[in-house]
Design an enzyme around this catalytic site. Structure first.
Site, PDB file in Angstrom:
ATOM      1  N   LYS A  52       0.844  -1.204   0.000  1.00  0.00           N
ATOM      2  CA  LYS A  52       0.000   0.000   0.000  1.00  0.00           C
ATOM      3  C   LYS A  52       0.876   1.250   0.000  1.00  0.00           C
ATOM      4  O   LYS A  52       0.592   2.221  -0.711  1.00  0.00           O
ATOM      5  CB  LYS A  52      -0.964  -0.009   1.197  1.00  0.00           C
ATOM      6  CG  LYS A  52      -2.086  -1.039   1.021  1.00  0.00           C
ATOM      7  CD  LYS A  52      -2.937  -1.269   2.264  1.00  0.00           C
ATOM      8  CE  LYS A  52      -3.913  -2.421   2.007  1.00  0.00           C
ATOM      9  NZ  LYS A  52      -4.751  -2.749   3.179  1.00  0.00           N
ATOM     10  N   GLN A  96      -5.109  -1.772   9.378  1.00  0.00           N
ATOM     11  CA  GLN A  96      -4.951  -3.076   8.741  1.00  0.00           C
ATOM     12  C   GLN A  96      -5.532  -4.169   9.644  1.00  0.00           C
ATOM     13  O   GLN A  96      -5.255  -4.219  10.840  1.00  0.00           O
ATOM     14  CB  GLN A  96      -3.458  -3.338   8.450  1.00  0.00           C
ATOM     15  CG  GLN A  96      -3.192  -4.598   7.638  1.00  0.00           C
ATOM     16  CD  GLN A  96      -3.747  -4.550   6.216  1.00  0.00           C
ATOM     17  OE1 GLN A  96      -3.864  -3.489   5.617  1.00  0.00           O
ATOM     18  NE2 GLN A  96      -4.105  -5.696   5.676  1.00  0.00           N
ATOM     19  N   ASP A 119     -11.308   2.365   3.326  1.00  0.00           N
ATOM     20  CA  ASP A 119     -11.551   0.924   3.192  1.00  0.00           C
ATOM     21  C   ASP A 119     -13.040   0.630   2.915  1.00  0.00           C
ATOM     22  O   ASP A 119     -13.386  -0.462   2.483  1.00  0.00           O
ATOM     23  CB  ASP A 119     -11.172   0.196   4.493  1.00  0.00           C
ATOM     24  CG  ASP A 119      -9.801  -0.473   4.424  1.00  0.00           C
ATOM     25  OD1 ASP A 119      -9.374  -0.844   3.319  1.00  0.00           O
ATOM     26  OD2 ASP A 119      -9.184  -0.638   5.496  1.00  0.00           O
TER      27      ASP A 119
HETATM   28  N1  GUN Z   1      -6.914  -7.137   5.724  1.00  0.00           N
HETATM   29  C1  GUN Z   1      -7.155  -7.860   4.595  1.00  0.00           C
HETATM   30  N2  GUN Z   1      -7.699  -7.076   3.635  1.00  0.00           N
HETATM   31  C2  GUN Z   1      -7.807  -5.844   4.165  1.00  0.00           C
HETATM   32  C3  GUN Z   1      -8.291  -4.609   3.670  1.00  0.00           C
HETATM   33  O1  GUN Z   1      -8.753  -4.472   2.542  1.00  0.00           O
HETATM   34  N3  GUN Z   1      -8.228  -3.559   4.537  1.00  0.00           N
HETATM   35  C4  GUN Z   1      -7.751  -3.665   5.782  1.00  0.00           C
HETATM   36  N4  GUN Z   1      -7.749  -2.574   6.561  1.00  0.00           N
HETATM   37  N5  GUN Z   1      -7.294  -4.799   6.293  1.00  0.00           N
HETATM   38  C5  GUN Z   1      -7.321  -5.880   5.476  1.00  0.00           C
END
Ligand code: GUN
Length: 292
Positions: A52, A96, A119
Site C-alpha cells: 500500500k 490493517q 476501506d
Molecule cells: N486485511 C485484509 N484485507 C484488508 C483490507 O482491505 N483492509 C484492511 N484494513 N485490512 C485488510
C-alpha cells in the site's frame, strides 16, 4: 478465452491516478495523503501494508505508516484513530486487519470517521453502498467491478453466482452486482451450507469465487462460456519458493480456463486491483468527492 490481466489494469489505473495527482498539485492543490495503522507483525499484513505504501508512491500520494506492537490496548488504538480523524493533513486512513484478539475490530472500524474510511468498512459506507448512494466501496468488490467494466464482460440481465458471504467480499459484491448502476445482474449467493451450490454454478453466466478453498470451483461446475472471477488467495506451502508458499485461487484454473469466456488468474487477477482501488478511494477522499 480472455485472460483478465489485473496486474496490467492496476498499473494503468495507478498511472491514470498519478496523472490526475500531478495535475492537482501543479494547480496548487493538496497532494492526497493516506495513513495506515499496522498492529503487530503478521506476515500477510506486513506485505499488504508495504504494498500500500509503494502504491502511494506510484500514485504520487503522501503516505504515513503508523506501527504499534500487538500488546497495544484497545483504548490506545482508539485514541490514535481519533487523532487521525482530527488530523486535517490526512485525507483517508486504514487500520490493517486482522487485529489482536483483545481488540474489537468492529469497535475500531466504527470509530473511524466515515468521511476518511477509504476501506469502506464503516457501517455508514456499507449502508450507503447497499442503497446505491455515493460512498467509499471496499477495495475488492470495487476492483472486480472495474475489471468487469474495463473488459466489457456482459453482466446486465445475466445470472451471477457469488460463492462466499463475507462482509468484505461476498455481501458487498452481491449488493453491487444486483444494482442497476453496477452489475444489473440476477444474483445468487452461495456458501458452505448451500444445498444447490453446484447446480447454481452450472447455471451461472458469471461466477465470483470468494470462499478461500483452493481449487474449489471445478470444470464440471462451470457452464461453457461463463466468466470466472477468482478472489481466492490461500497461502499453500511450496518449498520450491523463496517465501515457502504460493497463492492458490478458489478455481481449478487448469481445467476451468479452457471452458470460459473470461477468467482471472491467481496471482495477477483480482489481487493487484484491490490496492489500486484503495488508491482511487484515497483520491476521492482528497477531492472530497463523496463527503464534505
Ligand atoms: N486485511 C485484509 N484485507 C484488508 C483490507 O482491505 N483492509 C484492511 N484494513 N485490512 C485488510
Amino acid at each position: 478465452m480472455v485472460l483478465i490481466d489485473g496486474k496490467a489494469t492496476a498499473a494503468q489505473i495507478k498511472a491514470e491516478i498519478k496523472e490526475e495527482v500531478d495535475r492537482i498539485v501543479s494547480n496548487g492543490g493538496k497532494r492526497p495523503h493516506l495513513a495506515a495503522i499496522l498492529v503487530g507483525h503478521d506476515g500477510g499484513s506486513e506485505t499488504y501494508v508495504k504494498n500500500k505504501v509503494l502504491a502511494c508512491e506510484a500514485c504520487g500520494f503522501q503516505s504515513t505508516l503508523i506501527r504499534f506492537e500487538d500488546d497495544i490496548t484497545e483504548e490506545a488504538l482508539l485514541a490514535e484513530v481519533d487523532r487521525l480523524n482530527c488530523d486535517e493533513s490526512v485525507d483517508g486512513f486504514i487500520v490493517q486487519l486482522p487485529l489482536p484478539k483483545h481488540i474489537s475490530e468492529q469497535k475500531v472500524i466504527e470509530a473511524i470517521d466515515y468521511r476518511k474510511d477509504v476501506d469502506g468498512f464503516h457501517p455508514i459506507n456499507v449502508g450507503r453502498m447497499a442503497i446505491g448512494l455515493p460512498c467509499y466501496v471496499s477495495a475488492t468488490p470495487k476492483g472486480i467491478l472495474e475489471l468487469l467494466r474495463r473488459y466489457n464482460v456482459p453482466t446486465s440481465g445475466r445470472k451471477c453466482v457469488i460463492l462466499g458471504r463475507s462482509n468484505i467480499v461476498g455481501k458487498p459484491m452481491a449488493q453491487l452486482m444486483m444494482q442497476k448502476q453496477y452489475g444489473d445482474s440476477t444474483v445468487t449467493v452461495c456458501h458452505s451450507r448451500s444445498a444447490t451450490l453446484k447446480k447454481e454454478c452450472q447455471e451461472a453466466d458469471i461466477i465470483i469465487a470468494a470462499i478461500g478453498k483452493p481449487g474449489f470451483l471445478t470444470a464440471d461446475m462451470v457452464k461453457p462460456g461463463a466468466a470466472i472471477i477468482d478472489v481466492g488467495t490461500t497461502r499453500v506451502p511450496d518449498p520450491s519458493r523463496k517465501s515457502g508458499f504460493r497463492l492458490s485461487g478458489d478455481v481449478d484454473f487448469e481445467h476451468v480456463a479452457p471452458l470460459c469466456s473470461f477468467i482471472t488468474p491467481v496471482p495477477g487477477g483480482v489481487g493487484p486491483m484491490t490496492i489500486c482501488m484503495l488508491m482511487q478511494n484515497t483520491l476521492s477522499a482528497a477531492k472530497k468527492e463523496f463527503y464534505r
